[in-house]
Scaffold this motif. Structure first.
Motif, PDB file in Angstrom:
ATOM      1  N   GLY A 193       0.795  -1.218   0.000  1.00  0.00           N
ATOM      2  CA  GLY A 193       0.000   0.000   0.000  1.00  0.00           C
ATOM      3  C   GLY A 193       0.827   1.267   0.000  1.00  0.00           C
ATOM      4  N   LYS A 194       2.127   1.171   0.302  1.00  0.00           N
ATOM      5  CA  LYS A 194       2.987   2.358   0.349  1.00  0.00           C
ATOM      6  C   LYS A 194       3.839   2.509  -0.896  1.00  0.00           C
ATOM      7  CE  LYS A 194       5.227   3.408   4.047  1.00  0.00           C
ATOM      8  NZ  LYS A 194       6.153   3.322   5.203  1.00  0.00           N
ATOM      9  N   THR A 195       3.698   1.587  -1.848  1.00  0.00           N
ATOM     10  CA  THR A 195       4.564   1.593  -3.027  1.00  0.00           C
ATOM     11  C   THR A 195       4.285   2.800  -3.917  1.00  0.00           C
ATOM     12  OG1 THR A 195       4.599  -0.821  -3.027  1.00  0.00           O
ATOM     13  CG2 THR A 195       5.310   0.284  -5.035  1.00  0.00           C
ATOM     14  N   PRO A 196       5.287   3.661  -4.157  1.00  0.00           N
ATOM     15  CA  PRO A 196       5.089   4.814  -5.047  1.00  0.00           C
ATOM     16  C   PRO A 196       5.231   4.401  -6.506  1.00  0.00           C
ATOM     17  CG  PRO A 196       7.311   4.831  -4.210  1.00  0.00           C
ATOM     18  CD  PRO A 196       6.638   3.638  -3.578  1.00  0.00           C
ATOM     19  N   ALA A 197       4.882   5.307  -7.404  1.00  0.00           N
ATOM     20  CA  ALA A 197       5.021   5.039  -8.837  1.00  0.00           C
ATOM     21  C   ALA A 197       6.478   5.252  -9.239  1.00  0.00           C
ATOM     22  CB  ALA A 197       4.105   5.963  -9.627  1.00  0.00           C
ATOM     23  N   VAL A 198       7.201   4.153  -9.469  1.00  0.00           N
ATOM     24  CA  VAL A 198       8.592   4.211  -9.903  1.00  0.00           C
ATOM     25  C   VAL A 198       8.770   3.264 -11.082  1.00  0.00           C
ATOM     26  CG1 VAL A 198       9.575   4.892  -7.662  1.00  0.00           C
ATOM     27  CG2 VAL A 198       9.213   2.462  -8.179  1.00  0.00           C
ATOM     28  N   ASP A 199       9.920   3.359 -11.737  1.00  0.00           N
ATOM     29  CA  ASP A 199      10.191   2.489 -12.881  1.00  0.00           C
ATOM     30  C   ASP A 199      10.560   1.081 -12.450  1.00  0.00           C
ATOM     31  OD1 ASP A 199      10.024   4.523 -15.086  1.00  0.00           O
ATOM     32  OD2 ASP A 199      11.598   5.442 -13.883  1.00  0.00           O
ATOM     33  N   ARG A 200      11.167   0.972 -11.277  1.00  0.00           N
ATOM     34  CA  ARG A 200      11.600  -0.348 -10.811  1.00  0.00           C
ATOM     35  C   ARG A 200      11.564  -0.367  -9.288  1.00  0.00           C
ATOM     36  NH1 ARG A 200      17.524  -2.979 -11.924  1.00  0.00           N
ATOM     37  NH2 ARG A 200      18.095  -0.895 -11.187  1.00  0.00           N
ATOM     38  N   LEU A 201      11.020  -1.428  -8.735  1.00  0.00           N
ATOM     39  CA  LEU A 201      10.947  -1.602  -7.285  1.00  0.00           C
ATOM     40  C   LEU A 201      11.705  -2.866  -6.911  1.00  0.00           C
ATOM     41  CD1 LEU A 201       9.721  -0.745  -4.507  1.00  0.00           C
ATOM     42  CD2 LEU A 201       7.784  -2.246  -5.064  1.00  0.00           C
ATOM     43  N   LEU A 202      12.675  -2.741  -6.001  1.00  0.00           N
ATOM     44  CA  LEU A 202      13.474  -3.887  -5.557  1.00  0.00           C
ATOM     45  C   LEU A 202      13.237  -4.141  -4.078  1.00  0.00           C
ATOM     46  CD1 LEU A 202      16.891  -3.149  -7.334  1.00  0.00           C
ATOM     47  CD2 LEU A 202      14.981  -4.525  -8.170  1.00  0.00           C
ATOM     48  N   ASP A 203      13.282  -5.417  -3.725  1.00  0.00           N
ATOM     49  CA  ASP A 203      13.049  -5.796  -2.331  1.00  0.00           C
ATOM     50  C   ASP A 203      14.363  -5.999  -1.575  1.00  0.00           C
ATOM     51  OD1 ASP A 203      11.253  -6.398  -0.199  1.00  0.00           O
ATOM     52  OD2 ASP A 203      11.744  -8.525  -0.437  1.00  0.00           O
ATOM     53  N   ASP A 204      15.461  -5.504  -2.150  1.00  0.00           N
ATOM     54  CA  ASP A 204      16.763  -5.592  -1.490  1.00  0.00           C
ATOM     55  C   ASP A 204      17.646  -4.468  -2.030  1.00  0.00           C
ATOM     56  OD1 ASP A 204      17.612  -6.380  -4.053  1.00  0.00           O
ATOM     57  OD2 ASP A 204      17.403  -8.505  -3.562  1.00  0.00           O
ATOM     58  N   PHE A 205      18.913  -4.479  -1.655  1.00  0.00           N
ATOM     59  CA  PHE A 205      19.843  -3.456  -2.126  1.00  0.00           C
ATOM     60  C   PHE A 205      20.796  -4.020  -3.183  1.00  0.00           C
ATOM     61  CE2 PHE A 205      19.071  -2.098   2.407  1.00  0.00           C
ATOM     62  CZ  PHE A 205      18.190  -1.077   2.071  1.00  0.00           C
ATOM     63  N   ALA A 206      20.388  -5.066  -3.846  1.00  0.00           N
ATOM     64  CA  ALA A 206      21.214  -5.700  -4.873  1.00  0.00           C
ATOM     65  C   ALA A 206      20.972  -5.057  -6.232  1.00  0.00           C
ATOM     66  CB  ALA A 206      20.926  -7.194  -4.930  1.00  0.00           C
ATOM     67  N   PHE A 207      21.004  -3.729  -6.279  1.00  0.00           N
ATOM     68  CA  PHE A 207      20.801  -3.043  -7.554  1.00  0.00           C
ATOM     69  C   PHE A 207      22.108  -3.037  -8.339  1.00  0.00           C
ATOM     70  CE2 PHE A 207      21.760   0.052  -4.232  1.00  0.00           C
ATOM     71  CZ  PHE A 207      22.860   0.712  -4.762  1.00  0.00           C
ATOM     72  N   ASP A 208      21.991  -2.856  -9.633  1.00  0.00           N
ATOM     73  CA  ASP A 208      23.170  -2.748 -10.477  1.00  0.00           C
ATOM     74  C   ASP A 208      23.080  -1.476 -11.289  1.00  0.00           C
ATOM     75  OD1 ASP A 208      21.069  -3.461 -12.034  1.00  0.00           O
ATOM     76  OD2 ASP A 208      22.091  -5.040 -13.151  1.00  0.00           O
ATOM     77  N   THR A 209      24.222  -0.979 -11.728  1.00  0.00           N
ATOM     78  CA  THR A 209      24.258   0.195 -12.590  1.00  0.00           C
ATOM     79  C   THR A 209      24.849  -0.217 -13.927  1.00  0.00           C
ATOM     80  OG1 THR A 209      26.418   0.834 -11.722  1.00  0.00           O
ATOM     81  CG2 THR A 209      24.481   1.800 -10.666  1.00  0.00           C
ATOM     82  N   GLN A 210      24.220   0.227 -14.996  1.00  0.00           N
ATOM     83  CA  GLN A 210      24.654  -0.165 -16.330  1.00  0.00           C
ATOM     84  C   GLN A 210      25.815   0.688 -16.776  1.00  0.00           C
ATOM     85  OE1 GLN A 210      21.482  -0.909 -19.033  1.00  0.00           O
ATOM     86  NE2 GLN A 210      22.700  -0.479 -20.824  1.00  0.00           N
ATOM     87  N   ALA A 211      26.817   0.057 -17.370  1.00  0.00           N
ATOM     88  CA  ALA A 211      27.982   0.794 -17.851  1.00  0.00           C
ATOM     89  C   ALA A 211      27.561   1.883 -18.826  1.00  0.00           C
ATOM     90  CB  ALA A 211      28.964  -0.169 -18.516  1.00  0.00           C
ATOM     91  N   GLY A 212      28.125   3.061 -18.654  1.00  0.00           N
ATOM     92  CA  GLY A 212      27.823   4.179 -19.542  1.00  0.00           C
ATOM     93  C   GLY A 212      26.598   4.967 -19.156  1.00  0.00           C
ATOM     94  N   THR A 213      25.904   4.559 -18.101  1.00  0.00           N
ATOM     95  CA  THR A 213      24.706   5.259 -17.656  1.00  0.00           C
ATOM     96  C   THR A 213      25.020   6.085 -16.416  1.00  0.00           C
ATOM     97  OG1 THR A 213      23.277   3.504 -18.502  1.00  0.00           O
ATOM     98  CG2 THR A 213      22.323   4.993 -16.880  1.00  0.00           C
ATOM     99  N   GLU A 214      24.609   7.332 -16.440  1.00  0.00           N
ATOM    100  CA  GLU A 214      24.803   8.198 -15.278  1.00  0.00           C
ATOM    101  C   GLU A 214      23.851   7.763 -14.171  1.00  0.00           C
ATOM    102  OE1 GLU A 214      24.110  12.906 -14.146  1.00  0.00           O
ATOM    103  OE2 GLU A 214      24.137  12.273 -16.243  1.00  0.00           O
ATOM    104  N   CYS A 215      24.393   7.567 -12.976  1.00  0.00           N
ATOM    105  CA  CYS A 215      23.583   7.056 -11.879  1.00  0.00           C
ATOM    106  C   CYS A 215      23.815   7.884 -10.623  1.00  0.00           C
ATOM    107  CB  CYS A 215      23.919   5.589 -11.612  1.00  0.00           C
ATOM    108  SG  CYS A 215      22.966   4.851 -10.259  1.00  0.00           S
ATOM    109  N   HIS A 216      22.722   8.230  -9.955  1.00  0.00           N
ATOM    110  CA  HIS A 216      22.770   8.963  -8.700  1.00  0.00           C
ATOM    111  C   HIS A 216      22.048   8.119  -7.648  1.00  0.00           C
ATOM    112  CE1 HIS A 216      24.035  12.610 -10.879  1.00  0.00           C
ATOM    113  NE2 HIS A 216      23.227  12.155 -11.813  1.00  0.00           N
ATOM    114  N   ILE A 217      22.735   7.837  -6.550  1.00  0.00           N
ATOM    115  CA  ILE A 217      22.172   7.002  -5.494  1.00  0.00           C
ATOM    116  C   ILE A 217      21.954   7.841  -4.241  1.00  0.00           C
ATOM    117  CG2 ILE A 217      22.504   4.960  -4.055  1.00  0.00           C
ATOM    118  CD1 ILE A 217      24.336   3.847  -6.224  1.00  0.00           C
ATOM    119  N   VAL A 218      20.765   7.746  -3.691  1.00  0.00           N
ATOM    120  CA  VAL A 218      20.444   8.441  -2.447  1.00  0.00           C
ATOM    121  C   VAL A 218      20.065   7.396  -1.405  1.00  0.00           C
ATOM    122  CG1 VAL A 218      19.019  10.167  -1.297  1.00  0.00           C
ATOM    123  CG2 VAL A 218      19.599  10.449  -3.727  1.00  0.00           C
TER     124      VAL A 218
END
Length: 277
Positions: free
Chosen positions: A158-183
């Motif tokens: 019920g608290k899920t906001p509208a985002v492009d991707r929702l992960l249930d852990d911190f195992a995110f990856d960043t794609q080479a060549g893509t600018e990424c900002h982590i907060v």
């Protein structure tokens, strides 16, 4: 061919891959490619789809595409036979008023003008946590043209906001060549795990929502566990510009403003250094 071209463009966009589109906009005399001809060019210069002429034109166009993808700025290339360049007092590789002139060795002696447009994936905004600040970041960033990922282990549906991707852990990856900002806005729920993942990701910026004292303590723990001091020092804490923010929305606004300031500041430095026109 048009359907195939559009399908390829869509596939690259979906996968977050950069590419350039070269379009013939004008021809003079005999040329193999005609106005409207297009080619889809990858960062290594490969023509993935389409056609804008033979070998006498392809080299200059692919070089322009590689340069455009390097700095994010479009290019306008005018290919002309060497005799015409000499008559006009221009040289191969010269740029005037945003037009780069190139030598065409085509036997037909025709001229061709080509517009090269880079298409780069939007920057990634990765928000870690389910705190009020994290949720405010997701909401306020919706119109900033970023691909938004929320890493929120255990977040109730019920608290899920509208985002492009929702992960249930911190195992995110960043794609080479893509600018990424982590907060990191975990605020006590998974701070260390999120920090570890963010540092390992090699993002353009990492920001930590919390006091200097809290981050210093976390940093010392990570340092003792073998993470380099230089990597820890890359994390901005407290996150955001100092606008005396108090509420979650105000804090989120200060963080997004800081990200925008950093992005645009780098672009201005590139322009001042002559990396883009």
């Amino acid at each position: 061919m048009q359907t195939s071209f559009e399908d390829k463009v869509q596939a690259l966009r979906t996968n977050g891959q950069p590419f350039a589109i070269a379009t013939v906009v004008r021809t003079v005399d005999a040329t193999s490619a005609k106005p409207g001809a297009k080619a889809l060019i990858l960062p290594d210069g490969t023509i993935a789809e389409g056609w804008v002429g033979g070998g006498c034109a392809r080299g200059a166009i692919t070089r322009a595409a590689i340069a455009a993808l390097g700095d994010g700025q479009p290019r306008f290339v005018s290919l002309r036979p060497e005799e015409l360049l000499d008559v006009e007092g221009r040289t191969h590789g010269e740029e005037r008023n945003g037009v780069r002139f190139a030598r065409s060795r085509c036997p037909s002696k025709g001229s061709m003008d080509v517009f090269v447009e880079p298409v780069t994936p939007p920057p990634d905004l990765v928000v870690c946590g389910e705190s009020p600040v994290a949720l405010a970041l997701c909401a306020l960033s919706s119109r900033l043209g970023m691909r938004r990922t929320l890493c929120a282990p255990g977040l109730p549906a019920g608290k899920t906001p509208a985002v492009d991707r929702l992960l249930d852990d911190f195992a995110f990856d960043t794609q080479a060549g893509t600018e990424c900002h982590i907060v990191i806005a975990t605020q006590g729920k998974g701070d260390e795990a999120a920090l570890r993942a963010a540092i390992a990701a090699g993002a353009a910026t990492i920001a930590f929502v919390g006091s200097r004292r809290k981050f210093a303590a976390l940093g010392e723990r990570l340092l003792a566990e073998g993470i380099a001091r230089a990597d820890i020092d890359r994390v901005k804490s407290p996150a955001g510009l100092d606008i005396s923010a108090i509420t979650p929305d105000e804090i989120a606004l200060s963080i997004l403003a800081e990200i925008i300031a950093q992005r645009r500041g780098r672009q201005r430095l590139d322009q001042a250094a002559g990396l883009s026109p």
